[in-house]
Write a protein that holds these residues in place. Sequence first.
Motif, mmCIF file in Angstrom:
data_model
loop_
_atom_site.group_PDB
_atom_site.id
_atom_site.type_symbol
_atom_site.label_atom_id
_atom_site.label_comp_id
_atom_site.label_asym_id
_atom_site.label_seq_id
_atom_site.Cartn_x
_atom_site.Cartn_y
_atom_site.Cartn_z
ATOM 1 N N VAL A 2 -5.676 -9.894 -4.943
ATOM 2 C CA VAL A 2 -4.801 -10.553 -5.683
ATOM 3 C C VAL A 2 -3.572 -10.317 -5.830
ATOM 4 N N GLU A 328 -3.038 -16.876 0.545
ATOM 5 C CA GLU A 328 -2.254 -16.001 1.206
ATOM 6 C C GLU A 328 -2.693 -15.959 2.541
ATOM 7 N N TYR A 334 -3.548 -8.953 2.303
ATOM 8 C CA TYR A 334 -4.649 -9.506 1.256
ATOM 9 C C TYR A 334 -5.768 -9.738 1.483
ATOM 10 N N ARG A 354 -5.744 -16.619 -3.627
ATOM 11 C CA ARG A 354 -5.140 -15.519 -4.298
ATOM 12 C C ARG A 354 -6.046 -15.251 -5.537
#
Length: 705
Positions: A2, A328, A334, A354
């Motif tokens: 995140v 993302e 990520y 996220r």
Amino acid sequence: MVLVIAASLLTTASAELEHPRQQFLRDSQAGLFIHWGLRTSPAHTSCSAWENDVTSGGWNAQYWVDEAKKLHARYIVLAAFHSRLGYARPWPSAIPGSCHTKRDFLGELINATNAAGMRTILYMTDDPQWWNEGLPSGQSWLDSDAYSNYKGHDVDLHTRDGFGEFGYDNFVEVMQRYPNLSGFWIDNDNAYWEDHGLYERIRQDRPNWTLSNNNEDTPIMDMISNEQKTGMSPSYDYPQAVYTAAPRLIEADYKLPSSGAWWYDGSNSSVDYRLTLGRFITNAGSSIKSLMAETAQVNGRFPSNQEAFNNFANTYLDAIWGSINGTEGGGYSYGGLQPGFWNDGAHGVTTVSRTNPDLHFVHVVTKPSGSTLRLRDNGYRVTGVTNFRTGAPVSFSQANGYLTLTGVSTWDQYDTVFRVTTNGRQGIYPAATMSASASASGHPASAAADGDYRTYWDSDKTTPVSLRFDLGSTKPVRYIGINQREDSVAYARSDTEQSARIKEYRVYVSANGTDWGSPVTSGTLPSHRGVAFVDLPAGTTARHVRLEVVSTYAASSDSTRYKRLRVDEAWIGGEYAGSGGGTGPVGVEAESGALSGKAVTAACAGCSGGAKVRFIGNGSANYVTVTVQSTAGAHQLTLDYTVDGTRSFYMSVNNGAATEVPVSGTGWDTPASHAVTVTLAAGANTIRFFNDGANAPDLDRITLN
């Protein structure tokens, strides 16, 4: 992972790569780019005549806001003070030197965007070279005499320094006049601005405004834009041509009528729907913002073909927005599944939530030739796959590092989206349990194995070069995962702009870190963006692993990237996800299943994931179907639910005979649990929860042991 904007901000050479002022851009997926000024067709030479025609034509800032919303854009970049549009300033300026209006078009746009929860960013040019374009010989759009009188000294606006001084004053005027503007979009740097501390002044006077730069990675800027890139294959895969890496904010600015001028030239060019939507989706799947340029006419309206595309995009993007908004790009900083080039000609990207690292989306922009899609799972233990649009379960299997979807008979012409739920990552040795070293380093090798994507190891332009891992003890080694720094194009764009990625490699293993023997595997990685993998032979065990990079892609003609290698993160996988080696319980949220009839997702503060599924009873059409992966045999299945009193689920495994499961609870906001035994097949299994004759409990989550 995140994204969190830390209180201790990451900085480099006066750049604040992560800062709270950037949050609206990070939360956006797109912006609308509008070039509109004196030379908009039909071109004007009189500022007052242009302003009269704009007003009499019915210009209204709300129209631009409404069209931006259709594109799911959250900001508008207005380019009127542009070198090829007559240097018109759409606000009542006190500074002489070029056209300015009496009506405050900029102020009206700022008010309209802010009222809609959007932002306005003002384009500023650095370039005086087009001072005569479209005018008779000897005439100029720029008035040096008037500006010199205003300043009290001679200033030639046709020089870069003179124009830089003029531009500086306009930046300051805008900052003072429009506190609710959100920032500047700067079309290349001007030495006068840099020498006189313009950007530092903006930071001082308007610390919450963002600075974007076109094509130049100036450290102090918040976002770098990459302009109108072409030559990629597939043509929509814009990220291949981007040269700036996360955590830098990255933007791609491109034309919707993909050829022709950036501004309205009298034509009504068609919009390539596949190219434009493909760019939007692949940019979102790479955490790149799409700045889409449309060609406003004098009255502000877009030509009919652009309006038609906007109307289509509004509906089309609405249907898949949950797989793009709040995500993302997957396979980068990520986490997430591997994007890019898949099996049988398929190509696309992945996105990851996220807020929930176990919620992924696969976007298939180019479909495979058959009914199967296969992509690397990046160590995620997959628990369910559904068609995002319909909610229908999709058959899948997971083995040898790959997630395979089968039996897909219908593909969307622009983007087929699959929703993938996972139960964490499996088989990857934690960064804290191993150490890294290298045969050559600029930045230290430890940065490649520290679990922090913001740090990186680089090879100090040395090849061959080795990155070595010490696992602390002898362990199984099944594969190496690598996220290379995405700070170069992914193809040979030119002799001087090429890919700085691993090409040829060899892998060695050792018991003691000294005796390496022959390579256990070798090969060539493709020059592709996103996470890459090197698989080792089954049964490989070692304490020490050495990845030797023999060569990289950039040729010697690209002196900047020749032999350059940077690695954000690398890791060792001891087993593939789904291989059965100590996977532990597999949990699946009920709301990730396929809902039918009146079944709906409802908020539930005490439930796992903050939600549950309601109304799965009292009629044969009302049910939820959850898909789980399993080995063959009997398994314990734990049901988490809410109910006030006693009610029953009926449960059907793989469309078999239904079993009644009575359960009791103390309230609709208080989850309870009940375990049952089910017999499952190897691979994907569907479990349907229903109650045809009465109201059922609400289902929160199931956990398979």
